[in-house]
Design a protein around this motif. Sequence first.
Motif, short mmCIF file in Angstrom:
data_model
loop_
_atom_site.label_atom_id
_atom_site.label_comp_id
_atom_site.label_asym_id
_atom_site.label_seq_id
_atom_site.Cartn_x
_atom_site.Cartn_y
_atom_site.Cartn_z
N GLY A 160 0.82 -1.21 0.00
CA GLY A 160 0.00 0.00 0.00
C GLY A 160 0.85 1.26 0.00
O GLY A 160 2.07 1.22 -0.05
N LYS A 161 0.18 2.38 0.05
CA LYS A 161 0.85 3.68 0.03
C LYS A 161 0.98 4.18 1.46
O LYS A 161 -0.01 4.42 2.13
N LEU A 162 2.20 4.29 1.92
CA LEU A 162 2.45 4.81 3.25
C LEU A 162 3.10 6.19 3.14
O LEU A 162 3.96 6.41 2.30
N GLU A 163 2.66 7.09 4.00
CA GLU A 163 3.27 8.41 4.07
C GLU A 163 4.47 8.31 5.01
O GLU A 163 4.33 7.92 6.17
N THR A 164 5.64 8.63 4.48
CA THR A 164 6.88 8.50 5.24
C THR A 164 7.61 9.83 5.29
O THR A 164 7.67 10.55 4.29
N HIS A 165 8.15 10.14 6.46
CA HIS A 165 8.98 11.33 6.60
C HIS A 165 10.33 10.90 7.16
O HIS A 165 10.38 10.24 8.20
N ILE A 166 11.39 11.28 6.48
CA ILE A 166 12.73 10.92 6.93
C ILE A 166 13.53 12.19 7.21
O ILE A 166 13.67 13.05 6.33
N PHE A 167 14.02 12.29 8.44
CA PHE A 167 14.94 13.36 8.79
C PHE A 167 16.34 12.86 8.45
O PHE A 167 16.85 11.94 9.09
N LYS A 168 16.93 13.44 7.44
CA LYS A 168 18.25 12.98 6.99
C LYS A 168 19.36 13.36 7.97
O LYS A 168 20.38 12.70 8.04
N ASN A 169 19.16 14.44 8.72
CA ASN A 169 20.17 14.93 9.66
C ASN A 169 19.53 15.34 10.97
O ASN A 169 18.32 15.58 11.04
N ALA A 170 20.34 15.44 12.00
CA ALA A 170 19.91 16.02 13.27
C ALA A 170 20.02 17.53 13.11
O ALA A 170 21.03 18.13 13.46
N ASP A 171 19.00 18.12 12.52
CA ASP A 171 18.99 19.55 12.25
C ASP A 171 17.86 20.22 13.04
O ASP A 171 17.24 19.60 13.89
N VAL A 172 17.58 21.48 12.73
CA VAL A 172 16.55 22.23 13.45
C VAL A 172 15.17 21.57 13.28
O VAL A 172 14.42 21.47 14.26
N ASP A 173 14.84 21.10 12.09
CA ASP A 173 13.53 20.46 11.89
C ASP A 173 13.40 19.21 12.75
O ASP A 173 12.36 18.97 13.37
N TRP A 174 14.46 18.40 12.79
CA TRP A 174 14.47 17.20 13.63
C TRP A 174 14.35 17.59 15.11
O TRP A 174 13.55 17.01 15.85
N LEU A 175 15.12 18.57 15.53
CA LEU A 175 15.10 19.02 16.93
C LEU A 175 13.70 19.48 17.33
O LEU A 175 13.19 19.11 18.39
N HIS A 176 13.05 20.26 16.49
CA HIS A 176 11.72 20.76 16.80
C HIS A 176 10.69 19.61 16.83
O HIS A 176 9.77 19.64 17.65
N CYS A 177 10.86 18.63 15.98
CA CYS A 177 9.96 17.46 15.98
C CYS A 177 10.10 16.70 17.30
O CYS A 177 9.11 16.36 17.95
N VAL A 178 11.34 16.43 17.71
CA VAL A 178 11.59 15.71 18.97
C VAL A 178 11.04 16.52 20.14
O VAL A 178 10.36 15.99 21.02
N ALA A 179 11.31 17.83 20.15
CA ALA A 179 10.82 18.69 21.24
C ALA A 179 9.29 18.70 21.28
O ALA A 179 8.69 18.61 22.35
N ALA A 180 8.66 18.79 20.12
CA ALA A 180 7.20 18.81 20.05
C ALA A 180 6.58 17.55 20.62
O ALA A 180 5.55 17.60 21.30
#
Length: 188
Positions: free
Chosen positions: A80-100
């Motif tokens: 099936g079709k899965l929506e996937t998000h990959i953080f390639k690096n430990a950057d600001v977007d990754w940090l904010h996701c973890v914090a959230a």
Amino acid sequence: MLEVKDGLILYHGSYCEVKEPDLAKCAKRKDFGRGFYLTTSKEQAENFLRTSIIKAIAIGKIEKGQNYGYISTFEVKLSGKLETHIFKNADVDWLHCVAAHRKKKMFIEVEQEMTKYDIIAGKIADDATNATLTAYLAGAFGTAGDKESDDFCIKRLLPNKLKNQYCFKTKAAIECLKFVESEKICLK
């Protein structure tokens, strides 16, 4: 390189053998939200065993003194079709996701945005980096979300060799995990 593909082998460390992941048993407020967490690193899965055992003893799931856990191995079989998000690096977007996901009402829009994904993958904030993230969330580096605070936190995290984690967040994602085997690991 992080990716989600057929045949990918992933490991899960726990106080018990896991053959059929159950999202209802998965804890909230983890790095990428509620979900079943795995890694490509068997070593990382084994390192998590001690934490899993301590938590299970604390809440009465297992008896005090249990000194073993299990590494459960899974193979990804996409369907099936899965929506996937990959953080390639430990950057600001990754940090904010973890914090959230770790702290309620912080970066609410980021947490809401991440709900559309079946699988989220990225670097893991493990025991070696937890103190840095806790300090960031508490405002020790300044206000979370300010460039200076974000940059300072990321600089403190990057010297650590961050392993990866995959969070399978939905029933459709869980159905793509095929149990291969488990191995009992005795801790020293």
